[in-house]
Design an enzyme around this catalytic site. Structure first.
Site, short mmCIF file in Angstrom:
data_model
loop_
_atom_site.label_atom_id
_atom_site.label_comp_id
_atom_site.label_asym_id
_atom_site.label_seq_id
_atom_site.Cartn_x
_atom_site.Cartn_y
_atom_site.Cartn_z
N ASP A 1 48.22 46.36 35.63
CA ASP A 1 47.85 47.76 35.39
C ASP A 1 46.66 48.20 36.24
OD1 ASP A 1 46.29 45.98 33.87
OD2 ASP A 1 45.88 47.45 32.29
N HIS A 2 46.13 47.28 37.08
CA HIS A 2 45.01 47.62 37.95
C HIS A 2 45.35 47.52 39.44
CE1 HIS A 2 41.84 47.70 34.77
NE2 HIS A 2 42.80 47.03 34.15
N HIS B 1 36.03 38.99 31.16
CA HIS B 1 37.41 39.23 30.76
C HIS B 1 38.11 37.87 30.70
CE1 HIS B 1 40.90 41.54 29.92
NE2 HIS B 1 41.45 41.50 31.12
#
Length: 303
Positions: free
Chosen positions: A65-66, A138
């Site tokens: 998604d990045h 993360h």
């Protein structure tokens, strides 16, 4: 001035009215992108901004998604006859990841330059930006970014005269150049006052709260921060998946004494971020929910 556009605000998957993660800035004819989720080029097109001036793309990490919007964006740039080099910045493994994605975009009419981040904190000078990349927390290697437009001190004719600097040398010195004439070396600090306040933007997503975020965000004019969850019962989920809640983002903004905070990277289940803002503003009053296409112009302070 620095133009800032929050191109996409979604995490994990796009929604009908929410594109995936991306931020775009424009300064002095050059554009910079942070992250490039699926659909980023469509979102930029909807905003009415141009791909052509994008000279730098920074990646926080390599979850889909990045970065999954990158091959399409590269193809669009190539089809627009771009020839200028494009610089990509990201954590270790950048060239390997991009090379894999480029299986569907193998031939491009421009060079791609890679800068792989190897330190917990790294400073780059690119296209008028001072970019500080800093490691966050993360479940994969991930970085946040601070963008600064530095502003030199004001030119002082009085100081130039006191140093007996010839008039013809004033202009290059004012531009920050060191010049030599008649056997003497003249430096910008001889004619410039103390550095003035510049422009500072900090962007971070996909992370737990960290000291590195708090430290690098200090005094940012704008702090754009992940708010994966707004609901109070999602604290444990945020910790487990190494994301952040609205309230945790607000505490970082408060501690870093930023000018304004925008939330971004919402969970797909979070449909109405505005519903949770009252409690966020109890912690940090100048907090706003990010929306796709949200734009601001950051300017230097008046002298």
């Amino acid at each position: 001035m620095l133009d800032v556009c929050l191109v996409g605000t979604g995490g994990m998957m796009p929604l009908p009215r929410r594109w995936l993660t991306a931020l775009m800035t424009r300064y002095n004819g050059s554009s910079l992108l942070i992250d490039c989720g699926e659909g980023t080029q469509i979102a930029i097109k909807e905003k009415g901004w141009s791909f052509k001036p994008i000279d730098v793309i920074c990646f926080t990490h390599y979850h889909g998604d990045h970065i999954s919007g990158l091959p399409g964006l590269l193809l669009t740039m190539g089809n627009a006859d771009r020839t200028e080099p494009l610089t990509l910045v990201g954590p270790k493994g950048l060239e390997r990841v991009v090379s894999a994605l480029r299986i569907i975009a193998p031939e491009l009419p421009f060079e791609i330059k890679f800068i792989e981040l190897t330190k917990p904190e790294q400073v780059l000078e690119l296209n008028g930006y001072r970019i500080t990349a800093f490691k966050v927390n993360h479940n994969v290697l991930c970085y946040g970014y601070t963008l600064e437009i530095l502003r030199q001190g004001k030119f002082s004719p009085e100081r130039a005269k006191a140093h007996e600097i010839p008039l013809r040398l004033w202009n290059p010195l004012q531009k920050g150049e060191t010049v030599e004439a008649e056997g003497k070396v003249y430096t910008p600090d001889m004619v410039l006052g103390p550095a003035r306040k510049g422009i500072k933007l900090t962007y971070t997503t996909d992370t737990r709260p960290t000291d590195s975020i708090r430290r690098n965000a200090v005094d940012s004019d704008l702090f754009i921060c992940e708010g994966m969850y707004g609901e109070e019962d999602k604290d444990e989920k945020a910790k487990g998946y190494k994301h952040m809640t609205f309230r945790e983002a607000a505490m970082l903004a408060r501690d870093a004494k930023v000018g304004e905070m925008w939330l971004t990277h919402y969970s797909p289940s979070l449909i109405r971020p505005d519903d949770y803002m009252d409690k966020v503003r109890e912690i940090f009053p100048d907090a706003y929910p990010g929306k796709d296409g949200k734009t601001v112009e950051l300017n230097f302070e008046e002298d």
